[in-house]
Design a protein around this motif. Structure first.
Motif, PDB file in Angstrom:
ATOM      1  N   CYS A 223       0.628  -1.410  -0.135  1.00 23.86           N
ATOM      2  CA  CYS A 223      -0.023  -0.283   0.056  1.00 23.86           C
ATOM      3  C   CYS A 223       1.223   1.096   0.163  1.00 23.86           C
ATOM      4  O   CYS A 223       2.554   1.474   0.709  1.00 23.86           O
ATOM      5  N   LYS A 224       0.376   1.910  -0.655  1.00 27.69           N
ATOM      6  CA  LYS A 224       1.263   3.025  -0.919  1.00 27.69           C
ATOM      7  C   LYS A 224       1.301   4.109   1.058  1.00 27.69           C
ATOM      8  O   LYS A 224      -0.061   4.355   1.010  1.00 27.69           O
ATOM      9  N   PRO A 225       1.770   4.926   1.378  1.00 20.56           N
ATOM     10  CA  PRO A 225       1.574   5.514   2.522  1.00 20.56           C
ATOM     11  C   PRO A 225       0.679   6.773   2.533  1.00 20.56           C
ATOM     12  O   PRO A 225       0.047   6.797   3.591  1.00 20.56           O
ATOM     13  N   SER A 226       0.614   7.076   1.228  1.00 23.12           N
ATOM     14  CA  SER A 226       0.017   8.524   1.374  1.00 23.12           C
ATOM     15  C   SER A 226      -0.162   9.026  -0.383  1.00 23.12           C
ATOM     16  O   SER A 226       0.796   8.510  -0.858  1.00 23.12           O
ATOM     17  N   ASN A 227      -0.898   9.742  -0.568  1.00 23.21           N
ATOM     18  CA  ASN A 227      -1.497  10.355  -2.647  1.00 23.21           C
ATOM     19  C   ASN A 227      -2.154  11.219  -1.794  1.00 23.21           C
ATOM     20  O   ASN A 227      -3.053  11.179  -0.969  1.00 23.21           O
ATOM     21  N   THR A 228      -2.032  12.420  -2.687  1.00 23.78           N
ATOM     22  CA  THR A 228      -2.635  13.509  -2.639  1.00 23.78           C
ATOM     23  C   THR A 228      -3.394  13.828  -3.643  1.00 23.78           C
ATOM     24  O   THR A 228      -2.819  13.440  -5.131  1.00 23.78           O
TER      25      THR A 228
ATOM     26  N   PRO B 237      -2.297  -5.214   1.006  1.00 21.89           N
ATOM     27  CA  PRO B 237      -3.695  -4.999   0.552  1.00 21.89           C
ATOM     28  C   PRO B 237      -4.692  -5.810   1.602  1.00 21.89           C
ATOM     29  O   PRO B 237      -4.426  -6.809   2.238  1.00 21.89           O
ATOM     30  N   PRO B 238      -5.869  -5.404   1.779  1.00 23.95           N
ATOM     31  CA  PRO B 238      -6.593  -4.505   1.222  1.00 23.95           C
ATOM     32  C   PRO B 238      -5.962  -3.115   1.769  1.00 23.95           C
ATOM     33  O   PRO B 238      -5.530  -3.524   3.418  1.00 23.95           O
ATOM     34  N   CYS B 239      -5.931  -2.238   0.973  1.00 19.43           N
ATOM     35  CA  CYS B 239      -5.150  -0.825   1.746  1.00 19.43           C
ATOM     36  C   CYS B 239      -6.829   0.010   2.823  1.00 19.43           C
ATOM     37  O   CYS B 239      -7.062   0.094   1.478  1.00 19.43           O
ATOM     38  N   THR B 240      -6.447   0.509   3.719  1.00 21.75           N
ATOM     39  CA  THR B 240      -7.583   1.120   3.903  1.00 21.75           C
ATOM     40  C   THR B 240      -6.707   2.904   3.986  1.00 21.75           C
ATOM     41  O   THR B 240      -5.640   2.989   4.767  1.00 21.75           O
ATOM     42  N   TYR B 241      -7.430   3.643   3.906  1.00 23.74           N
ATOM     43  CA  TYR B 241      -7.757   5.813   4.385  1.00 23.74           C
ATOM     44  C   TYR B 241      -8.200   6.392   4.348  1.00 23.74           C
ATOM     45  O   TYR B 241      -9.147   6.191   4.614  1.00 23.74           O
ATOM     46  N   ARG B 242      -7.570   7.446   5.221  1.00 25.65           N
ATOM     47  CA  ARG B 242      -8.351   8.580   6.079  1.00 25.65           C
ATOM     48  C   ARG B 242      -7.703   9.590   5.174  1.00 25.65           C
ATOM     49  O   ARG B 242      -7.134   9.910   4.724  1.00 25.65           O
TER      50      ARG B 242
END
Length: 146
Positions: A62-67, A110-115
């Motif tokens: 999973c990518k740690p962050s993305n904008t 994965p599965p990746c969950t994001y805030r």
């Protein structure tokens, strides 16, 4: 056997398409969502958009962050004409609407969950040949004086 060959041909053609993507095209795919995709619920926006844009994929961490920036690509291209800072990055002259996605928890599989956080920030960019190729970060506008 023919089915396997067809499957391999499809996989190889998909990989060839990714290899042929320019740095600017990759930047657009990973970071520009204009107009903002609105049919998604806020808490699922990041997971769906990162999968749809092939930023996250099965078998990859999973990518740690993305904008995602919710402004026209032309405004980000225009930012490449701004004077670079000491590190060589350029910032948009005005704040832009964006969604900052941060990985939840410590699991990178994965599965990746994001805030997701909705912000109005300046966008800091690396440019190459007058085009943005890397989103180096964002920063809040300075506070307004009373």
């Amino acid at each position: 056997m023919a089915g396997w060959a067809l499957c391999m041909a499809l996989v190889l053609s998909a990989l060839a398409g990714a290899v042929g993507e320019s740095r600017y095209e990759k930047f657009l795919r990973q970071h520009v969502d204009h107009p903002q995709t609105s049919s998604l619920t806020a808490h699922r926006y990041c997971e769906i958009m990162l999968a749809r844009r092939r930023v996250t994929a099965p078998g990859r961490p999973c990518k740690p962050s993305n904008t995602f920036v919710h402004a026209p690509a032309s405004e980000l291209v225009a930012a490449c004409t701004q004077t670079p800072d000491a590190a060589g990055f350029r910032s948009t002259p005005t704040p832009m609407g964006l969604t900052a996605c941060r990985l939840r928890g410590g699991d990178t599989r994965p599965p990746c969950t994001y805030r997701a956080r909705q912000l109005q920030h300046h966008v800091r960019l690396a440019c190459l040949d007058g085009l943005p190729v890397h989103l180096a970060g964002t920063h809040a506008p300075p506070p307004r004086e009373a």
